[in-house]
Design an enzyme around this catalytic site. Sequence first.
Site, PDB file in Angstrom:
ATOM      1  CB  SER A  32      -1.059  -0.114   1.101  1.00 26.26           C
ATOM      2  OG  SER A  32      -1.852   1.002   0.862  1.00 26.26           O
ATOM      3  CG  ASP A  56      -3.562  -4.018  -3.390  1.00 32.52           C
ATOM      4  OD1 ASP A  56      -3.805  -4.006  -4.753  1.00 32.52           O
ATOM      5  OD2 ASP A  56      -4.585  -4.145  -2.560  1.00 32.52           O
ATOM      6  CG  HIS A  88      -5.609  -2.296   0.457  1.00 30.28           C
ATOM      7  ND1 HIS A  88      -4.665  -2.419  -0.733  1.00 30.28           N
ATOM      8  CD2 HIS A  88      -5.083  -1.428   1.276  1.00 30.28           C
ATOM      9  CE1 HIS A  88      -3.581  -1.455  -0.296  1.00 30.28           C
ATOM     10  NE2 HIS A  88      -4.155  -0.876   0.884  1.00 30.28           N
TER      11      HIS A  88
END
Length: 403
Positions: A247, A270, A325
Amino acid sequence: MGSSCSNHLGIPPPKGPNHVGCTDFMMDHTAQGSFFRLYYPCQETEKAEKPDWVPNMEYFYGLADFMKINRTWSEKIFEYLFGSYKIPAYMDAPFKSSEKCPVIIFSHGLGAFRTLYSAICVELASQGFIVASVEHRDESASATFYFHEKTEPGPTQESWPMSPSASDRDNLLKEWLYYRALKHGESEFPLRNKQVKQRADECILALDKLTQMNSGVAVQNVLQTPFDYTTLENSMDLCRTAVIGHSFGGATVIESLCKEVKFKCGVALDAWMVPLDDEIFPRVKQPIFFINSEKFQWAGNISRMKKLDCTVIDRKMITIRGTVHQSFPDFTFLTGNWIGKLMKLKGEIDPELAIDLSNKATLAFLQRHLHLEKDFNQWDPLIDGHDKNLIPGTNVILLQSSM
């Protein structure tokens, strides 16, 4: 921090041939110092204990702040749900490896901290890597800490010895630094862009500290753990270093590759591309592997990843079917289906299968670009998305306007 929890839930044990140890390093007691959890191949030992997954109650407070919920009752809920879990590694166990270890620096996501990706870090260490999971001090972690000196009594900063004794430690006060939310009306990009630059610097600083240890340079671990860091001398293959993150940590991977050529490649899990300046993309010269979830990505974010496409540098992207996620941090293994899906911590795919695909694809990519003499190339097809649970590239439809 103990509580009862379901027996079938837990962080999956590593699959590699090595036992895994872990320890914490804080070098320089200030907020400008380096703080990371180190995972490494270790000796089998009966004495060492497995550490708590969440090391201090203050991290629960930080998670509550990040999630914008009340600290008092969320502390009780978090303690009940997660307080008993252990990381499948041995705390401060003696280092042992039959060969020099390649090195990985790991960067956590927004609202996370150094222990929340232990399933990934422990697996990499079991496969022979030394992994430093950085705890960022840019106010993007849910919580972290450092020390400052007592003004009275105590030595001034200038007179501080290199290796503080226990009495010197008495002159330090622990200071907690919590997640900083956006202020009302505040634009997100300037804050996140400043943070991603600091995060990359912290990844590079962690690599510098490991380099010092590898060279036999004396370092000061403020935390004074029983781990003998001198056993790490000449243990690392610093020609084979990579950076991995999830992330916001995925964005940190890109920024770190741009700033430090010692990182030979990067794996972005991600990745959240918003914090990055477009102008850095052409300056990144190393191979990058984007491993995405099915539910998080959107056209604008993917189009920024695509700006890193290059005909002469290996840039790969796959998407894991049925993932969300939060399929990358450890939370996904520690909640039942009902709570996990309610809180979007679980996708439709079995979380252990998802992380296994991600880890194997990562290992294959690392072997290819760190030139490792391992058998990770057995998973080469995963790099191109050749598996029923993988999508080559992305599931996101890119319109011309988003390119």
